[in-house]
Design an enzyme around this catalytic site. Structure first.
Site, PDB file in Angstrom:
ATOM      1  N   CYS A 142      49.283  34.079  41.023  1.00 25.02           N
ATOM      2  CA  CYS A 142      48.554  33.162  41.900  1.00 25.02           C
ATOM      3  C   CYS A 142      49.232  31.780  41.982  1.00 25.02           C
ATOM      4  O   CYS A 142      50.353  31.672  42.449  1.00 25.02           O
ATOM      5  CB  CYS A 142      47.103  33.056  41.465  1.00 25.02           C
ATOM      6  SG  CYS A 142      46.039  32.412  42.789  1.00 25.02           S
ATOM      7  N   HIS A 235      44.925  38.433  42.104  1.00 22.62           N
ATOM      8  CA  HIS A 235      44.425  38.509  40.726  1.00 22.62           C
ATOM      9  C   HIS A 235      44.035  39.942  40.380  1.00 22.62           C
ATOM     10  O   HIS A 235      42.869  40.256  40.164  1.00 22.62           O
ATOM     11  CB  HIS A 235      43.217  37.587  40.553  1.00 22.62           C
ATOM     12  CG  HIS A 235      43.557  36.136  40.489  1.00 22.62           C
ATOM     13  ND1 HIS A 235      44.130  35.554  39.392  1.00 22.62           N
ATOM     14  CD2 HIS A 235      43.422  35.155  41.416  1.00 22.62           C
ATOM     15  CE1 HIS A 235      44.317  34.257  39.618  1.00 22.62           C
ATOM     16  NE2 HIS A 235      43.897  33.988  40.847  1.00 22.62           N
ATOM     17  N   GLU A 237      44.374  41.267  37.716  1.00 26.40           N
ATOM     18  CA  GLU A 237      43.887  41.308  36.325  1.00 26.40           C
ATOM     19  C   GLU A 237      42.394  41.021  36.214  1.00 26.40           C
ATOM     20  O   GLU A 237      41.808  41.193  35.133  1.00 26.40           O
ATOM     21  CB  GLU A 237      44.668  40.290  35.478  1.00 26.40           C
ATOM     22  CG  GLU A 237      44.239  38.834  35.598  1.00 26.40           C
ATOM     23  CD  GLU A 237      44.748  38.121  36.830  1.00 26.40           C
ATOM     24  OE1 GLU A 237      44.466  36.922  36.997  1.00 26.40           O
ATOM     25  OE2 GLU A 237      45.445  38.781  37.637  1.00 26.40           O
TER      26      GLU A 237
END
Length: 754
Positions: A142, A235, A237
């Site tokens: 990001c 993102h 994750e």
């Protein structure tokens, strides 16, 4: 396979409950496996949550991973306890000397700020520069991806029309790449950001490859062509409820956020979010670890630095101003003048040129400066040498097809010799080689000529006047786009010419570089950099690609013929690197001399070795000698009173051992007599016929292999070491051997590192 994490990290308990195999430090000590060393620079405010998310993904791999957490020291975390940061996070100073298979740089909630306004931007840049030589592959997330693209490739971010907030559809632009191996043609990834990339600039950049995009939020994944940098704008994750937490937080803060796109069923925040990205996230991180880290990282992490492009090749794209100096061999004849002009004009940033007097054209020739000195000493016979000088300059001018009145220039010297005293002309005559040669070079190249005597100043005692000179030179030089300045001399307050000592033109070049704030000082000679060893002993020794100013000083102290100390001091204080280059092989990288070699990669374990014959070892013995500071100081005072220069020394509980030149032999005998007479019980012995060898390298104190190689090389030849000192500052190792073994010792050590 498990992921190894610090003992008691909160993520351990969470992931253990999820059946993720997590190994603590304690258990890992029993394993005999080389795990992948992964460093996470966690810039997120939600430290524990981010730790857990990334640990989960890294642990879902058949590879064993050892995790370390990194924080910026220039920013204090506000959303997690200081105890947590102290217990589990390291600062950059604690890891800067280590190497890692991979590093992850997370996002951060600072995307609406300019990069340079971010509190820890300078430190982040330092870390990203360090990663080039200390990390095999870096994974940016990001804002971290935006920062990495900006720092490494100059690609700016842009503000989006509205926040990219939700779970978006993505497709592959590069389907045969290994990073997204096993992915479906379409997949989903969460995003939460107000800014994006300049997609046009990314696609146009020759060193970047776009892998995945989204029709709604633009580029999602890209990499550098060498696979060292992976940039992910989303993102993947994120946990299943991360976007919901952010949405509710924004509402609590009085904002009016849109419902995260494609996240809640029917866009109803009261319903449980749909997780549609977990399998892709696991596969993405697994592929990175396997194909971009494990498959290509060296087994010995210290070898990471040799796998990178040597930084000593010096990328100078950001440089605006380069000062160059050319030595006598570079200006020996018309052909060399042409080479100099071609080098200078090949780069418009080379604006200021410092020139030496023409040197030898061949081994039987005489340098211009030597001819001038002969004319000065010849009295009435000066014309014999002045005619040769005039003929030399006229020949160069004629071959270059330049109108230049060499006779008028040499006649000015004749007039001075006839009208002024030898004392008045002491430095004037030898300086004229640089003066005339520089005027000729300026005429040939179409550059302005600036007389060093007008702007480089000495005080009444003959000391270089730095403050006055730098102001005068700076004010004058920037009036000229391009200029030639003769090296070697300046002037006294009364106007008399004053020359520098050995290496005078090198010093002038450094003064010009310092006065103009140059980005680089190029010193052009007839060799491609500083040689690792004496070419009179070692046949065709290699050039040293990179050396620090401190190492250079050590080599000079040990007797190596390197740049004059005054040259180094002028630029070192201002952080200006020196590049030693070869006029006859301008494409060779040469030797780069820098203040700090931390972020430069090179394959050399040592920076050079030097030495000389004619030394002796002196050992003074007395009970409790080094336990009693008064006794120790008394021994040193006696040596100092006799004018004995101690090259290096070692101490034991009851002894002090010195290495000194044999030229002090008589003074040493006097010192020993005085010590024995004034210190009851003192004994002393000497051992002559020694040669001193110094090995210099910035990693001497951190790499035991260097010492092992040196000692093994000598042991293989059965060369006995009479004296051994590792040196202060871990920059050098000094040995003493019998003089008969000197050259063989130099050759043996050189072969270990060439």
């Amino acid at each position: 396979m498990p992921i190894k994490v610090p003992n008691n990290l909160p993520a351990v308990e969470i992931l253990t409950k999820e059946n993720v195999f997590v190994m603590t430090d304690t258990r890992a000590m029993t394993q005999d496996i080389r795990p992948l060393q992964i460093l996470i620079l966690n810039l997120m405010p939600t430290k524990v949550e981010t730790e857990t998310q990334l640990t989960r993904l890294l642990g879902n791999s058949p590879l064993q991973v050892e995790l370390e957490l990194l924080q910026t020291s220039t920013h204090k975390a506000k959303n997690v306890s200081e105890e947590h940061m102290i217990a589990f996070y390291k600062t950059f100073d604690q890891v800067r000397n280590k190497y890692y298979d991979g590093m992850i740089i997370t996002g951060a909630p600072v995307e609406m700020m300019e990069f340079e306004e971010v509190e820890y931007w300078d430190e982040l840049c330092e870390i990203m520069e360090w990663s080039k030589t200390h990390v095999h592959s870096t994974f940016y997330i990001c804002w971290g991806a935006q920062a990495g693209l900006y720092y490494h490739y100059g690609i700016k971010k842009k503000v989006l029309p509205k926040k990219a907030f939700g779970v978006f559809l993505h497709t592959l632009e590069y389907k045969t790449g290994m990073l997204f191996r096993g992915f479906d043609d379409e997949f989903y990834v969460p995003h939460s950001r107000y800014t994006g990339l300049d997609d046009e600039a990314v696609f146009a950049h020759p060193d970047l490859r776009v892998i995945s995009t989204s029709p709604d939020v633009g580029i999602f994944a890209l990499k550098s062509n060498d696979d060292k940098h992976i940039f992910i704008t989303g993102h993947s994750e994120y946990d299943g409820d991360t976007l919901r937490k952010e949405y509710l937080r924004d509402i609590e803060n009085g904002l009016d956020p849109e419902v995260p796109y494609n996240y809640f069923p029917d866009d109803d925040p009261s319903k449980e979010p749909q997780v549609s990205w977990r399998s892709c996230a696991n596969l993405l991180y697994s592929n990175w670890l396997n194909y971009f880290v494990y498959q290509s990282t060296p087994f010995d992490l210290n070898d990471i630095k040799t796998g990178n492009k040597p930084k000593h090749e010096l990328v100078t794209d950001d440089f605006d101003l380069i000062t160059v100096k050319f030595g006598g061999s570079s200006l020996a004849d018309a052909g060399q003048f042409r080479k100099v002009a071609e080098i200078v004009k090949s780069d418009s940033r080379r604006r200021f040129v410092v020139a030496s007097a023409p040197g030898k054209r061949n081994s039987d020739d005489i340098k211009i400066t030597d001819l001038l000195l002969k004319s000065q000493a010849a009295g009435d016979g000066a014309d014999e040498y002045l005619n040769l000088i005039e003929e030399r300059y006229r020949g160069i001018a004629d071959e270059l097809n330049v109108e230049f009145d060499a006779k008028a220039e040499v006649d000015a010297i004749r007039e001075k010799l006839a009208s002024e005293t030898a004392e008045e002309l002491l430095d004037y005559v030898p300086s004229r080689g640089e003066y005339i040669g520089s005027k000729l070079l300026a005429k040939y190249m179409g550059f302005d000529f600036i007389d060093a005597g007008e702007f480089i100043k000495f005080d009444a005692e003959g000391n270089y006047d730095k403050e006055t000179t730098e102001k005068l030179l700076s004010d004058e030089l920037f009036k000229h786009e391009f200029a030639i300045i003769p090296g070697f001399y300046g002037s006294m307050p009364d106007g008399r010419i004053k020359t520098f000592s050995r290496g005078g033109s090198d010093i002038t070049g450094a003064i010009v570089a310092a006065s103009t704030g140059s980005d680089l000082y190029e010193n052009w000679t007839d060799v491609s950099g500083l040689l690792m060893a004496d070419p009179r002993i070692v046949e065709k020794p290699v050039s040293v690609p990179l050396i620090t100013y401190r190492e250079l000083r050590e080599l000079s102290y040990l007797g190596a013929e390197v740049l004059h100390a005054d040259t180094v001091f002028q630029v070192a204080s201002k952080g200006i690197p020196i590049n030693i280059k070869n006029t006859n092989a301008p494409l060779d990288a040469g030797t780069l001399i820098v203040n700090n070699a931390r972020y430069y990669s090179d394959a050399q374990d040592i920076s050079g070795l030097s030495g000389a014959r004619g030394y002796m070892n002196v050992t003074v013995q007395l009970a409790h000698l080094n336990e009693n500071s008064d006794l120790r100081e008394k021994v040193l005072d006696v040596f100092a009173s006799k004018g004995i220069k101690i090259e290096t020394m070692m101490t034991g509980v009851d002894s002090m051992s010195f290495l000194v030149k044999e030229s002090f032999k008589d003074a040493v005998e006097d010192a020993i007599s005085e010590i024995k007479g004034s210190m009851d019980g003192a004994t002393a012995e000497t051992l002559g016929g020694l040669a001193m060898i110094g090995v210099v390298g910035r990693d001497m104190g951190t790499s035991p292999n260097i010492a092992i190689k040196i000692l093994s090389a000598l042991a293989a030849l059965k060369i006995n070491i009479k004296f051994l000192d590792h040196g202060a500052g871990n920059l050098h190792m000094i040995l003493a051997v019998d003089e008969k073994d000197y050259e063989n010792a130099i050759k043996a050590i050189y072969q270990q590192f060439a």
